[in-house]
Design a protein around this motif. Structure first.
Motif, PDB file in Angstrom:
ATOM      1  N   THR A  32       2.320  -9.618   1.323  1.00 33.76           N
ATOM      2  CA  THR A  32       3.637  -9.564   0.713  1.00 33.76           C
ATOM      3  C   THR A  32       3.682  -8.846  -0.753  1.00 33.76           C
ATOM      4  O   THR A  32       4.329  -9.154  -1.421  1.00 33.76           O
ATOM      5  CB  THR A  32       3.983 -10.990   0.376  1.00 33.76           C
ATOM      6  OG1 THR A  32       3.000 -11.731  -0.158  1.00 33.76           O
ATOM      7  CG2 THR A  32       4.252 -11.732   1.765  1.00 33.76           C
ATOM      8  N   ALA A  35       4.066  -2.754  -0.300  1.00 29.49           N
ATOM      9  CA  ALA A  35       4.039  -2.104   1.265  1.00 29.49           C
ATOM     10  C   ALA A  35       4.428  -3.125   2.420  1.00 29.49           C
ATOM     11  O   ALA A  35       5.194  -2.906   3.362  1.00 29.49           O
ATOM     12  CB  ALA A  35       2.484  -1.658   1.333  1.00 29.49           C
ATOM     13  N   ASP A  56      -1.974 -14.584   1.919  1.00 28.95           N
ATOM     14  CA  ASP A  56      -2.824 -15.514   1.296  1.00 28.95           C
ATOM     15  C   ASP A  56      -1.968 -16.623   0.464  1.00 28.95           C
ATOM     16  O   ASP A  56      -2.064 -17.528   0.266  1.00 28.95           O
ATOM     17  CB  ASP A  56      -4.296 -15.215   1.186  1.00 28.95           C
ATOM     18  CG  ASP A  56      -3.905 -14.302   0.070  1.00 28.95           C
ATOM     19  OD1 ASP A  56      -3.136 -13.931  -0.472  1.00 28.95           O
ATOM     20  OD2 ASP A  56      -5.047 -13.953  -0.454  1.00 28.95           O
ATOM     21  N   ALA A  62      -1.459  -7.006  -5.824  1.00 26.82           N
ATOM     22  CA  ALA A  62      -1.331  -5.863  -7.205  1.00 26.82           C
ATOM     23  C   ALA A  62       0.196  -5.466  -7.512  1.00 26.82           C
ATOM     24  O   ALA A  62       0.726  -5.568  -8.393  1.00 26.82           O
ATOM     25  CB  ALA A  62      -2.077  -4.750  -6.870  1.00 26.82           C
ATOM     26  N   SER A  63       0.944  -5.436  -6.509  1.00 21.79           N
ATOM     27  CA  SER A  63       2.272  -5.018  -6.754  1.00 21.79           C
ATOM     28  C   SER A  63       2.912  -5.614  -7.477  1.00 21.79           C
ATOM     29  O   SER A  63       3.838  -5.336  -8.406  1.00 21.79           O
ATOM     30  CB  SER A  63       2.994  -4.695  -5.536  1.00 21.79           C
ATOM     31  OG  SER A  63       2.496  -4.070  -4.318  1.00 21.79           O
ATOM     32  N   GLN A  71       4.461   1.700 -15.786  1.00 32.34           N
ATOM     33  CA  GLN A  71       3.811   1.904 -14.357  1.00 32.34           C
ATOM     34  C   GLN A  71       4.621   3.083 -13.599  1.00 32.34           C
ATOM     35  O   GLN A  71       6.058   3.109 -13.490  1.00 32.34           O
ATOM     36  CB  GLN A  71       3.945   0.574 -13.575  1.00 32.34           C
ATOM     37  CG  GLN A  71       2.858   0.497 -12.555  1.00 32.34           C
ATOM     38  CD  GLN A  71       3.174  -0.522 -11.720  1.00 32.34           C
ATOM     39  OE1 GLN A  71       4.090  -1.306 -12.007  1.00 32.34           O
ATOM     40  NE2 GLN A  71       2.168  -0.832 -10.780  1.00 32.34           N
ATOM     41  N   THR A  72       4.193   3.999 -12.835  1.00 36.30           N
ATOM     42  CA  THR A  72       4.525   5.187 -12.552  1.00 36.30           C
ATOM     43  C   THR A  72       4.922   5.295 -11.190  1.00 36.30           C
ATOM     44  O   THR A  72       4.012   4.612 -10.333  1.00 36.30           O
ATOM     45  CB  THR A  72       3.732   6.495 -12.692  1.00 36.30           C
ATOM     46  OG1 THR A  72       3.509   6.273 -14.225  1.00 36.30           O
ATOM     47  CG2 THR A  72       4.095   7.616 -12.456  1.00 36.30           C
ATOM     48  N   VAL A 178      -6.688 -14.368   5.887  1.00 33.06           N
ATOM     49  CA  VAL A 178      -7.317 -13.592   7.160  1.00 33.06           C
ATOM     50  C   VAL A 178      -8.515 -13.798   7.355  1.00 33.06           C
ATOM     51  O   VAL A 178      -9.500 -13.794   6.450  1.00 33.06           O
ATOM     52  CB  VAL A 178      -7.276 -11.977   6.825  1.00 33.06           C
ATOM     53  CG1 VAL A 178      -7.931 -11.252   7.987  1.00 33.06           C
ATOM     54  CG2 VAL A 178      -5.932 -11.589   6.849  1.00 33.06           C
ATOM     55  N   GLY A 241      -8.153  -8.937  -1.023  1.00 34.63           N
ATOM     56  CA  GLY A 241      -7.958  -7.699   0.116  1.00 34.63           C
ATOM     57  C   GLY A 241      -8.736  -8.294   1.464  1.00 34.63           C
ATOM     58  O   GLY A 241      -9.206  -9.400   1.133  1.00 34.63           O
ATOM     59  N   GLN A 419      -9.579  -0.051 -10.774  1.00 30.28           N
ATOM     60  CA  GLN A 419      -8.040  -0.259 -10.546  1.00 30.28           C
ATOM     61  C   GLN A 419      -7.499   0.146  -9.159  1.00 30.28           C
ATOM     62  O   GLN A 419      -6.507  -0.700  -9.086  1.00 30.28           O
ATOM     63  CB  GLN A 419      -7.447   0.729 -11.859  1.00 30.28           C
ATOM     64  CG  GLN A 419      -6.225   0.378 -11.835  1.00 30.28           C
ATOM     65  CD  GLN A 419      -5.434   1.716 -11.339  1.00 30.28           C
ATOM     66  OE1 GLN A 419      -5.542   2.710 -10.854  1.00 30.28           O
ATOM     67  NE2 GLN A 419      -4.271   1.899 -11.989  1.00 30.28           N
ATOM     68  N   GLU A 443      -2.232   0.144   0.048  1.00 28.77           N
ATOM     69  CA  GLU A 443      -3.826   0.459  -0.590  1.00 28.77           C
ATOM     70  C   GLU A 443      -4.839  -0.040   0.536  1.00 28.77           C
ATOM     71  O   GLU A 443      -6.002   0.607   0.438  1.00 28.77           O
ATOM     72  CB  GLU A 443      -3.934  -0.502  -1.806  1.00 28.77           C
ATOM     73  CG  GLU A 443      -5.222   0.022  -2.752  1.00 28.77           C
ATOM     74  CD  GLU A 443      -5.213  -0.520  -3.845  1.00 28.77           C
ATOM     75  OE1 GLU A 443      -4.343  -0.975  -4.615  1.00 28.77           O
ATOM     76  OE2 GLU A 443      -6.330  -0.466  -4.463  1.00 28.77           O
ATOM     77  N   GLY A 455       1.087   7.409  -9.896  1.00 30.56           N
ATOM     78  CA  GLY A 455       2.342   6.810  -9.016  1.00 30.56           C
ATOM     79  C   GLY A 455       2.336   7.180  -7.602  1.00 30.56           C
ATOM     80  O   GLY A 455       3.251   6.563  -7.053  1.00 30.56           O
ATOM     81  N   LEU A 458       2.201   3.991  -5.116  1.00 26.94           N
ATOM     82  CA  LEU A 458       3.227   3.391  -4.787  1.00 26.94           C
ATOM     83  C   LEU A 458       4.136   4.156  -3.932  1.00 26.94           C
ATOM     84  O   LEU A 458       4.723   3.660  -2.902  1.00 26.94           O
ATOM     85  CB  LEU A 458       4.252   2.955  -5.853  1.00 26.94           C
ATOM     86  CG  LEU A 458       3.573   1.951  -6.904  1.00 26.94           C
ATOM     87  CD1 LEU A 458       4.314   1.690  -8.178  1.00 26.94           C
ATOM     88  CD2 LEU A 458       3.350   0.667  -6.212  1.00 26.94           C
TER      89      LEU A 458
END
Ligand SMILES: Cc1cc2nc3c(=O)[nH]c(=O)nc-3n(C[C@H](O)[C@H](O)[C@H](O)COP(=O)(O)OP(=O)(O)OC[C@H]3O[C@@H](n4cnc5c(N)ncnc54)[C@H](O)[C@@H]3O)c2cc1C
Length: 720
Positions: A32, A35, A56, A62-63, A71-72, A178, A241, A419, A443, A455, A458
């Protein structure tokens, strides 16, 4: 099948005497983040409403939880008189090296569409009074394509997309970790059939199944970067992840060695880019207890003006870039790395006083830094005074965190942190992997190359999600497998998971202390110490041997307290992380064996290379007195035209293990076979990572005559 009491929208399937809830849908979106939500919304908009999401932790990722000073978001130029074109932007993305041209072209072609969609959903990207989205220049950007909402660009994206998905009515199953994919068929015939997840909110007390099955024709895998493999990371807490599950199911990887590392505070986790560096704080290291404070940069950078200028440059040369380690600002990252990793010390930024001297002798700054700070009107005072004058929100930011840091009063602990993973799971031009129906986006997918404009992650997440949704809505509308066939496909996967949970909890019950937390920390610390921004063939081999030992003996090693949901959760998490680490380390070893040298955000030690240089004055070309580990040679773009692909071959007979890994004989004729697969050691319980190097797919040069494209699209709809 009957409906499970506690989970709406499910039916119950009995497999090996266990009643397991099952959710069925055409498409399952996992994750969620920006992406995942984008994919779910696009599918709905494109008419595929039979979609569910699982994750989970709905608030993790991260988003939603990461950002930086500014943040770009990277997009096609949408303002002013600057020229720009889809092909030019594609070329910029492609020129990062080891990137496929069709992905670059799609990311450029859909950039404006995806960006404007976010604006329409309410993401407040700044525009002028005429509606132009004025941009700025970011790293690896020849134009001014970057824009930003502020520190929380990606959070704003998630919030607006999430609202839209809620309005669509798409169900979200939270607290689902997962475990494994369910794939049918071998090699080129491999097809996604579903997914097995662990319900992390259900106790393992035999009352209810802690497992949930998802039966579907497609999975959009938006699980983010495999952040959990590193201890030193700026990925937010709770972003792990789930790449290991995909590899185990036979999904291939691409360019997985390519990560971005950079300076970040560790409590709280945040990139210290932009103004935090431009105001030139003092870099201090201490021993583990906070004693023996020293300003360590001066040990190597003797010239005051040079030292201050290099720190200033880190503001917009943020990621560690090995090309700038020779005689530029990335030397700062290496010196921090030396303190923390090689000397076991801690590093802090001190904004309360100036570096080296009490006064800020700005006339000794190099012109680029001095002119910038002069324009900003901050050629005075202490770093904190300059920070508050230039960017008060950057000061307030740390005050708002829990625990907060008052930069007026205390120092900020930093390190060189992982990162972003530029590589990831293999994607084609529709973001479909080598397993039909499995689409890694954001990602989790490996769409980027070695370098990428700031950037572009994203942008890539929105484009990949849109492309996957388009393809699914047009071409993959079929129902999932019938119940019986699905049960047969799911049975070995479920049996594998149950058996792992059972041996782990039996071991704990027999008195072996729970070791899931210990194993998690151990693998993460090993990866950061041996396979982070500085790696050598020896350090990679050392880490690989250790990870192989852990993974081989995992079911004989892991001990998990069955009364602790967290431990049972970690039993699967650690296996996923070990699998990913094993594949990534093997890929690094293969990269070195293939002649790969330092590039991107990674320094590979090369005894025949050079140490960073003094870089200024009469001795500019002289090597600095630094550890031999920092001796390196640049790749110079030699492998920029090639992509390293990775596959994991499952050990034969492992329950629930891969059925989809592509054997060499089945490799498409246009692509080289995976090396070493012929001598496959099929009994190794850790499985076998194999590799192939292929040329990058070039940027497609399609027919761009409108009448032809229109006719093709009208008559055949054959863009898919
Ligand atoms: C500090 C920082 C600064 C950044 N700055 C920029 C920038 O300026 N510009 C830019 O373009 N990019 C930037 N990035 C990168 C960018 O933020 C990420 O690449 C992007 O947000 C990833 O989005 P995503 O949707 O793919 O994954 P995420 O947003 O990470 O979402 C992953 C989702 O998957 C779920 N999930 C994870 N593991 C599991 C599992 N095992 N089981 C079930 N669910 C799981 C998570 O809970 C989450 O919901 C930055 C990243 C960081 C860390």
């Amino acid at each position: 099948m009957t409906t499970a009491q506690d989970l709406p929208g499910t039916e119950t399937l009995t497999i090996d005497d266990l009643d397991v809830p099952v959710v069925s849908a055409n498409t399952v979106v996992v994750g969620t983040g920006s992406a995942g939500f984008c994919a779910a919304d696009r599918l709905w908009e494109l008419g595929q409403e039979d979609v569910v999401m699982v994750t989970d932790k709905v608030g993790a990722g991260a988003s939603r939880n990461a950002g930086s000073d500014k943040q770009t978001y990277y997009k096609l130029t949408l303002s002013g008189g600057d020229g720009d074109s889809v092909h030019e932007m594609a070329q910029t993305l492609f020129s990062g090296g080891a990137m496929d041209g069709d992905n670059a072209l799609a990311e450029a072609a859909l950039s404006a569409r995806c960006f404007l969609r976010l604006c329409d959903l309410g993401v407040p990207f700044p525009q002028n009074r005429y509606g132009e989205f004025i941009g700025y220049k970011t790293d690896h950007d020849p134009r001014r394509r970057a824009t930003s909402v502020g520190p929380y660009t990606s959070r704003s994206m998630v919030q607006q997309l999430e609202k839209k998905v809620a309005r669509n009515g798409t169900p979200i199953y939270d607290n689902c970790r997962v475990i494994d994919l369910i794939v049918r068929g071998e090699g080129a015939e491999a097809q996604i059939a579903g997914l097995l997840v662990l319900r992390t909110d259900v106790p393992h007390d035999g009352q209810r199944s802690p497992y949930l099955l998802l039966r579907c024709a497609n999975i959009v895998y938006a699980t983010g970067g495999p952040a959990g493999i590193y201890a030193t990371r700026v990925f937010p807490n709770g972003q792990w992840g789930a790449s290991g599950a995909a590899y185990r199911a036979g999904v291939h990887g691409k360019g997985v060695t390519e990560w971005q590392f950079g300076l970040a505070s560790i409590k709280p986790r945040w990139n210290v880019s932009g103004t935090y560096m431009q105001v030139i704080p003092r870099f201090v290291s201490t021993d583990a207890d906070g004693g023996d404070e020293r300003e360590f940069l001066t040990e190597v950078i003797g010239d005051y003006g040079r030292l201050m200028s290099l720190v200033f440059l880190k503001g917009y040369q943020w990621p560690f870039d090995v090309r700038k380690a020779r005689d530029g600002s990335s030397l700062i990252d290496l010196l921090v790395y030396r303190e923390t990793v090689l000397r076991g010390r801690r590093v802090f930024l001190d904004f309360r006083s100036n570096p080296v001297r009490e006064t800020f002798d700005h006339e000794e700054l190099e012109p680029e830094a001095r002119e910038y700070l002069e324009k900003a009107g901050v050629l005075f005072g202490t770093p904190i005074e300059r920070l508050r004058a230039m960017n008060e929100p950057a000061y307030q930011f740390y005050l708002d965190k829990n625990p907060y840091v008052d930069l007026e009063q205390e120092m900020l602990e930093v390190d060189v942190c992982a990162q972003h993973n530029n590589g990831g799971l293999l994607v084609d031009r529709w973001w479909q992997s080598n397993v039909a129906g499995f689409f890694p986006v954001g990602e989790a997918g490996g769409a980027h190359g070695v370098y990428r404009p700031g950037g572009s992650a994203l942008n890539s997440g929105q484009v990949g999600a849109t492309r996957a949704a388009q393809f699914i809505a047009a071409r993959r509308t079929e129902d999932p497998l019938g119940t019986e066939e699905f049960a047969a496909a799911a049975a070995p996967v479920l049996a594998g998971a149950r058996s792992l949970a059972e041996v782990a909890s039996d071991r704990a019950a027999a008195g072996t202390p729970d070791n899931t937390g210990e194993l998690l920390t151990a693998v993460q610390e090993l990866m950061s110490a041996k396979a982070g921004p500085v790696r050598s063939a020896d350090s990679i081999a050392e880490a690989l041997a250790q990870v192989h030992t852990w993974l081989t003996g995992y079911s004989e090693l892991v001990s998990a307290d069955a009364t602790s949901r967290r431990s049972m959760n970690r039993t699967f998490l650690v296996r996923d992380i070990l699998t990913t680490a094993y594949i990534y380390l093997s890929a690094m070893a293969d990269y070195v064996a293939h002649g790969g040298r330092s590039r991107g955000s990674v320094l590979y030690t090369d005894p025949a290379g050079d140490l960073p240089l003094v870089g200024y004055g009469p001795h500019a070309e002289q090597e600095l007195d630094l550890p031999e580990l920092f001796r390196f040679s640049l790749d110079g773009g030699e492998l920029a035209g090639q992509v390293q692909e990775t596959a994991w071959l499952a050990p034969v007979g492992t329950p629930g293990a891969s059925v989809g890994a592509q054997a060499p004989s089945e490799a498409p004729v246009t692509e080289p076979a995976f090396a070493a697969a012929a001598e496959r050691d099929s009994t190794d319980p850790a499985g076998q990572p194999v590799f192939r190097w292929r040329p990058v797919r070039p940027i497609p040069a399609d027919d761009d005559f409108f009448e032809n494209v229109w006719r093709e699209y009208r008559e055949h709809g054959n863009v898919y």
